[in-house]
Design a protein around this motif. Sequence first.
Motif, mmCIF file in Angstrom:
data_model
loop_
_atom_site.group_PDB
_atom_site.id
_atom_site.type_symbol
_atom_site.label_atom_id
_atom_site.label_comp_id
_atom_site.label_asym_id
_atom_site.label_seq_id
_atom_site.Cartn_x
_atom_site.Cartn_y
_atom_site.Cartn_z
ATOM 1 N N PHE A 13 0.763 -1.084 0.011
ATOM 2 C CA PHE A 13 0.064 -0.065 -0.033
ATOM 3 C C PHE A 13 0.778 1.246 -0.142
ATOM 4 O O PHE A 13 1.626 1.321 0.935
ATOM 5 C CB PHE A 13 -0.736 -0.096 1.381
ATOM 6 C CG PHE A 13 -1.788 1.178 1.494
ATOM 7 C CD1 PHE A 13 -2.636 1.688 0.292
ATOM 8 C CD2 PHE A 13 -1.680 2.113 2.576
ATOM 9 C CE1 PHE A 13 -3.589 2.642 0.542
ATOM 10 C CE2 PHE A 13 -2.482 3.114 2.616
ATOM 11 C CZ PHE A 13 -3.411 3.556 1.567
ATOM 12 N N TYR A 14 0.753 2.187 -1.000
ATOM 13 C CA TYR A 14 1.530 3.240 -1.181
ATOM 14 C C TYR A 14 0.474 4.307 -1.069
ATOM 15 O O TYR A 14 -0.507 4.407 -1.231
ATOM 16 C CB TYR A 14 2.220 3.075 -2.430
ATOM 17 C CG TYR A 14 3.423 2.027 -2.643
ATOM 18 C CD1 TYR A 14 4.474 2.049 -2.417
ATOM 19 C CD2 TYR A 14 2.858 1.035 -3.463
ATOM 20 C CE1 TYR A 14 5.434 1.379 -2.826
ATOM 21 C CE2 TYR A 14 3.685 -0.260 -3.719
ATOM 22 C CZ TYR A 14 5.066 -0.006 -3.278
ATOM 23 O OH TYR A 14 5.773 -1.105 -3.536
ATOM 24 N N ASP A 15 1.208 5.604 -0.870
ATOM 25 C CA ASP A 15 0.582 6.825 -1.362
ATOM 26 C C ASP A 15 0.208 6.883 -2.456
ATOM 27 O O ASP A 15 0.431 6.306 -3.577
ATOM 28 C CB ASP A 15 1.630 8.179 -0.715
ATOM 29 C CG ASP A 15 2.757 8.098 -1.563
ATOM 30 O OD1 ASP A 15 2.760 8.812 -2.485
ATOM 31 O OD2 ASP A 15 3.623 7.472 -1.014
ATOM 32 N N ASP A 16 -0.737 8.206 -2.876
ATOM 33 C CA ASP A 16 -1.109 8.145 -4.447
ATOM 34 C C ASP A 16 0.007 8.258 -5.515
ATOM 35 O O ASP A 16 -0.177 8.107 -6.705
ATOM 36 C CB ASP A 16 -1.898 9.414 -4.538
ATOM 37 C CG ASP A 16 -1.376 10.698 -4.437
ATOM 38 O OD1 ASP A 16 -0.513 10.725 -3.472
ATOM 39 O OD2 ASP A 16 -1.737 11.678 -5.252
ATOM 40 N N GLU A 114 5.442 3.004 2.300
ATOM 41 C CA GLU A 114 5.337 1.782 1.755
ATOM 42 C C GLU A 114 4.895 1.050 2.995
ATOM 43 O O GLU A 114 5.868 0.663 3.559
ATOM 44 C CB GLU A 114 6.525 1.429 0.881
ATOM 45 C CG GLU A 114 6.446 -0.171 0.513
ATOM 46 C CD GLU A 114 7.739 -0.656 0.179
ATOM 47 O OE1 GLU A 114 8.225 -0.712 -1.040
ATOM 48 O OE2 GLU A 114 8.016 -1.698 0.757
ATOM 49 N N PHE A 115 3.685 0.449 2.839
ATOM 50 C CA PHE A 115 3.303 -0.083 3.747
ATOM 51 C C PHE A 115 2.996 -1.644 3.308
ATOM 52 O O PHE A 115 2.406 -1.766 2.008
ATOM 53 C CB PHE A 115 2.134 0.209 4.738
ATOM 54 C CG PHE A 115 2.261 1.653 5.488
ATOM 55 C CD1 PHE A 115 3.313 2.125 5.675
ATOM 56 C CD2 PHE A 115 0.952 2.324 5.653
ATOM 57 C CE1 PHE A 115 3.592 3.401 6.391
ATOM 58 C CE2 PHE A 115 1.120 3.530 6.493
ATOM 59 C CZ PHE A 115 2.481 3.827 6.727
ATOM 60 N N GLU A 116 2.980 -2.777 3.963
ATOM 61 C CA GLU A 116 2.594 -3.960 3.637
ATOM 62 C C GLU A 116 1.050 -4.426 4.492
ATOM 63 O O GLU A 116 1.320 -4.257 5.866
ATOM 64 C CB GLU A 116 3.528 -4.962 3.882
ATOM 65 C CG GLU A 116 2.831 -6.374 3.421
ATOM 66 C CD GLU A 116 4.131 -7.463 3.707
ATOM 67 O OE1 GLU A 116 3.698 -8.728 3.371
ATOM 68 O OE2 GLU A 116 5.137 -7.166 4.229
ATOM 69 N N VAL A 117 0.140 -4.580 3.891
ATOM 70 C CA VAL A 117 -1.186 -4.862 4.518
ATOM 71 C C VAL A 117 -1.301 -6.319 4.290
ATOM 72 O O VAL A 117 -1.376 -6.889 3.120
ATOM 73 C CB VAL A 117 -2.235 -4.022 3.992
ATOM 74 C CG1 VAL A 117 -3.723 -4.422 4.787
ATOM 75 C CG2 VAL A 117 -1.938 -2.537 4.118
#
Length: 332
Positions: A13-16, A114-117
């Motif tokens: 999951f990233y920013d736009d 940068e997040f991992e969900v």
Amino acid sequence: NSTKQIGATSLMFYDDGGAEANYTKNIEGYVTFEPSHEGYAVEVVVNSYKLSSGAPVKIYYGTSHDGDADVTVQYDYSEPTKYAGQSFISSAADGSLTIYFKDESYGSANEGWEFEVREHLLTNLSIESVTATSVASALQTVGAKDLQMLQIALVVTGDRTPITIDAISVAANEYVDGTKLYQTGKVATFSDSESFTAPYVISERGTYYFWVTADASATADDDIMTVSLTAIQSGTETILPSAAVTAQTKLAHGMQGTYYIGQSTVAMPTDFTTVASAKDAMATLGIEGNVTFNIVPGNYSEKVTLDAVNGTSSAATITFQSAKGNADEIGR
């Protein structure tokens, strides 16, 4: 703004701006993630982030993004990677988690995150390990009270169903008159403000700290007192420490009576040449009665701070005074 179900495969999951570009200036939005399976919750792992001041990423456990966030990932000049590598698991009843972002910074847009969900299988809380560490000093005064001996660290894993700590068992030798237990929650620094009282309830994962103190025997004479952790009782489970650790402290008689400080002469022999050396002796031995330091006339070019001394009380005081009753002779 959207809702996304998370299944067996995690997603990035990233920013736009995606993996390469910066986020859009003044952007605002949120995404709610929901687990696809019963008994799971959404987990977010912070892989990396670079945010401007005034542009925090807020994480909420649940579907709402109103009020105070459960976690706020934000710019910190002193710790720019403070949250990197950390993971956060939703505690909402349905396992959902919402990420909200609003850029209110004055500067230009930054790189983003940068997040991992992923889905996290919920398990019952349990004690993963018990570690005892000696925090005892090498030397203490006979009869001293409430001396720090052991730090006990309990690592608790899992997500639900609170557990209790029902007993902490310790062993001590004959030079210990008694022991006490304290708890400081997730704080790894000793405090005697809260005694351990069973049952101690733990309702979330983390490392919890407990402390053992001891009262030294008043009849010891250059003897060594020892304290060790034998077991932790949690419900019907008995947990042994990961390694046997014995804290030990040598007990010696403290200072008492009258001592002289200064250059020794035939007419007036002294016990210490400087005020600092007298202070150091007290720091090591403590006192077990009234102590008077008579300072002989002379020059003392030293700056001494007297910290807490073991054994002091209304019946065991410390006095520094002129050996000849004339303070004007000190330092000349």
